[in-house]
Structure formats: C-alpha cells, structure tokens
Scaffold this motif. Structure first.
Motif, mmCIF file in Angstrom:
data_model
loop_
_atom_site.group_PDB
_atom_site.id
_atom_site.type_symbol
_atom_site.label_atom_id
_atom_site.label_comp_id
_atom_site.label_asym_id
_atom_site.label_seq_id
_atom_site.Cartn_x
_atom_site.Cartn_y
_atom_site.Cartn_z
ATOM 1 N N ILE A 1 2.196 48.508 24.803
ATOM 2 C CA ILE A 1 1.914 47.261 25.524
ATOM 3 C C ILE A 1 0.564 47.376 26.234
ATOM 4 O O ILE A 1 0.324 48.307 26.998
ATOM 5 C CB ILE A 1 3.023 46.956 26.548
ATOM 6 N N LYS B 1 -0.286 41.965 29.956
ATOM 7 C CA LYS B 1 0.799 41.149 30.539
ATOM 8 C C LYS B 1 0.116 40.026 31.315
ATOM 9 O O LYS B 1 0.230 39.919 32.512
ATOM 10 C CB LYS B 1 1.670 41.984 31.470
ATOM 11 N N LEU C 1 4.453 35.030 30.722
ATOM 12 C CA LEU C 1 3.547 36.114 30.350
ATOM 13 C C LEU C 1 3.130 36.037 28.890
ATOM 14 O O LEU C 1 3.916 35.652 28.018
ATOM 15 C CB LEU C 1 4.234 37.464 30.591
ATOM 16 N N VAL D 1 2.329 38.764 26.379
ATOM 17 C CA VAL D 1 2.497 40.216 26.254
ATOM 18 C C VAL D 1 2.043 40.633 24.860
ATOM 19 O O VAL D 1 2.604 40.190 23.850
ATOM 20 C CB VAL D 1 3.967 40.623 26.480
ATOM 21 N N GLU E 1 9.590 37.624 32.407
ATOM 22 C CA GLU E 1 9.724 38.977 32.944
ATOM 23 C C GLU E 1 11.069 39.579 32.557
ATOM 24 O O GLU E 1 11.171 40.785 32.302
ATOM 25 C CB GLU E 1 9.561 38.970 34.465
ATOM 26 N N ILE F 1 11.147 41.467 29.301
ATOM 27 C CA ILE F 1 10.545 42.798 29.227
ATOM 28 C C ILE F 1 11.081 43.725 30.328
ATOM 29 O O ILE F 1 10.412 44.664 30.741
ATOM 30 C CB ILE F 1 9.006 42.725 29.285
ATOM 31 N N GLU G 1 1.995 47.849 31.444
ATOM 32 C CA GLU G 1 0.941 48.117 30.470
ATOM 33 C C GLU G 1 0.858 49.615 30.196
ATOM 34 O O GLU G 1 1.012 50.421 31.108
ATOM 35 C CB GLU G 1 -0.397 47.603 30.999
#
Length: 272
Positions: free
Chosen positions: A7, A10, A17, A19, A44, A47, A57
């Motif tokens: 990742i 974000k 988001l 992503v 959110e 994830i 990240e």
C-alpha cells in the motif's frame, strides 16, 4: 482471487479514501475499489484489520478481490475488493524497497498530460488509461491551503518541475490529496521529492491530476513517541534510539505530517 499489495497511498476521495499501491509480486500498479461506495472509494473500515488496527502506507497486505472487471476508460489499475473479507497484514516495506521494485517513471509527461486536467471526451479517445505514476520532481512548493466560503481548508496546491525523458523541464501545478498535508497552514518548499500522481474521477466533466502521496525522504516514515512527562510527540531518525526501546509504543509519521503537526526531533537522535 487474492492479491498481495504494498500500500502506497491513502489519499482523500469523496470523504473516503483512494487506496493504491503495487502488486508485491509483479510490481504493477493496483488501486483498490469498493463498488458499493460513491466514486468507488474505499472506506477506513475496508482497510481495518481483524485486530482493529488500520492499514498504513507501506504495509504489505493480502486482499481478497472480486473477479469482476473494475477497469475503466481512464483507470486501468482498478480492482474491486471483497468487503466480506478483511485485509491481512503480511509485512512492511520501505520506500527504498518500493523504488527497487518499481523505479520512478520518467516519460515525456505525467500520465500523458501537459496540464492539470483532461476532458472526459479526450480521456475516452486517447487510448491510454494508465492513471498512476511514480515520479521524482524538483523545486516542489506546497502552498498554504486556501479557505472556502465556509472557512474550511481546501486541499493545497503543489507546484514543481518534472524533468522528462528528453531532459526537458516541465512545470506543473496540481492539487494535493495526501492527507498528511491537509491543512497546509504554511508554505513548504523542497529541493526535490518523490510523488505518486493519480488521475482522478470525473469532476465537472474533467479528470484532474492529483498528488496522492508526497515522499520527502526515502527514510520515511519516522517513528513517533509521546513523552510520558510532557505529553509532547517526538520523531526519531535513529531506529536504535534508546527512547524507542524505553517507550515501546510508536506510530509512523511522514515528513509532511511531522511538519504539519509541529512534531519535534528527539534530542538523542539530534545529538547523534
């Protein structure tokens, strides 16, 4: 279908988001999409790991994807996530490791564009639907956020120079959706930096280039600790700092977030 993804962004997308990252095996771009949300943005909750922590990240994750095709005329990297399955964290990467897997992309321009946007009609005809690019830039300025009519901070603008594959210096001004720079309460200048640029969803019949991630240093992110004595946050440039071992609980912060929040450099790290 499962994918292993590092990742890398974000960024802000319709109160949720955007992503994106790279496939840990092929190094190709991947953007995670939730087909049930506005603009197919990821929430959110999407994830959040089973233990309640949120994906960060540079996390390496295993994600369950739907077999349904999620690509579009302007974004070829999209995959739909299966929201019935939690992401599973399987490791961490560094920005240096990311660049080894996926070096900066030096092309004639950024995502085939000389300016900050293209029309829907042009995007449909251009026959080129890549929408993510990792670049290195010079003379980056992140400008102070303006206020809207409701006195809310807007996303800041970034101006920079992109040296292309012909060694031409091209100037760009793009909106920054990296949340670590929002709000930008004062101007920030950098001699050079790395950016992840994304072509956004349709807005007023145009698609805009957006800076989804600013990487000021390949040493990012820095560990942050909170002092038990004064409650202040400190960042650490030395991963062997005795205070890191003493306090134990740490967070990750980018340079932009450190500057935005006024986090101080640890005295021990500074002295070393």
């Amino acid at each position: 279908m499962k994918k292993q993804v590092i990742i890398l962004t974000k960024s802000t997308k319709y109160r949720n988001l955007c992503v994106a990252g790279i496939d840990a095996n092929t190094s190709e771009w991947v953007r995670l999409e939730n087909k049930n949300e506005q603009a197919e943005a990821v929430t959110e909750n999407d994830i959040t790991y089973a233990d309640g922590t949120v994906c960060q990240e540079l996390d390496i994750v295993e994600v369950e994807c739907l077999d349904e095709d999620a690509t579009s005329y302007f974004q070829s990297e999209n995959v739909y996530i299966n929201t019935e399955h939690r992401l599973v964290k399987i490791g961490r990467a560094t920005w240096r490791e990311v660049l080894e897997k996926h070096p900066v992309e030096v092309k004639k321009n950024i995502l085939g564009m000389n300016g900050d946007h293209i029309s829907k009609e042009f995007a449909e005809k251009r026959g080129y639907n890549a929408s993510l690019q990792l670049i290195k830039v010079e003379n980056l300025t992140i400008h102070e956020s303006d206020l809207d009519e409701k006195t809310q901070f807007k996303h800041p603008k970034a101006t920079f120079t992109y040296k292309n594959n012909l060694q031409e210096e091209k100037k760009y001004t793009l909106t920054v959706t990296d949340p670590d720079y929002h709000p930008a309460k004062k101007e920030r200048k950098l001699k050079e930096a790395y950016l992840i640029v994304s072509l956004g969803v349709l807005f007023n019949r145009n698609h805009y280039l957006l800076v989804g991630k600013v990487i000021e240093s390949l040493d990012e992110p820095y560990y942050i600790t909170t002092s038990n004595r004064n409650g202040k946050k400190y960042f650490h440039t030395n991963n062997n700092c005795s205070l890191l071992k003493l306090i134990g609980s740490t967070e990750y912060y980018s340079s932009g977030k450190i500057a935005r929040d006024g986090v101080l450099l640890c005295k021990e790290c500074k002295d070393n």
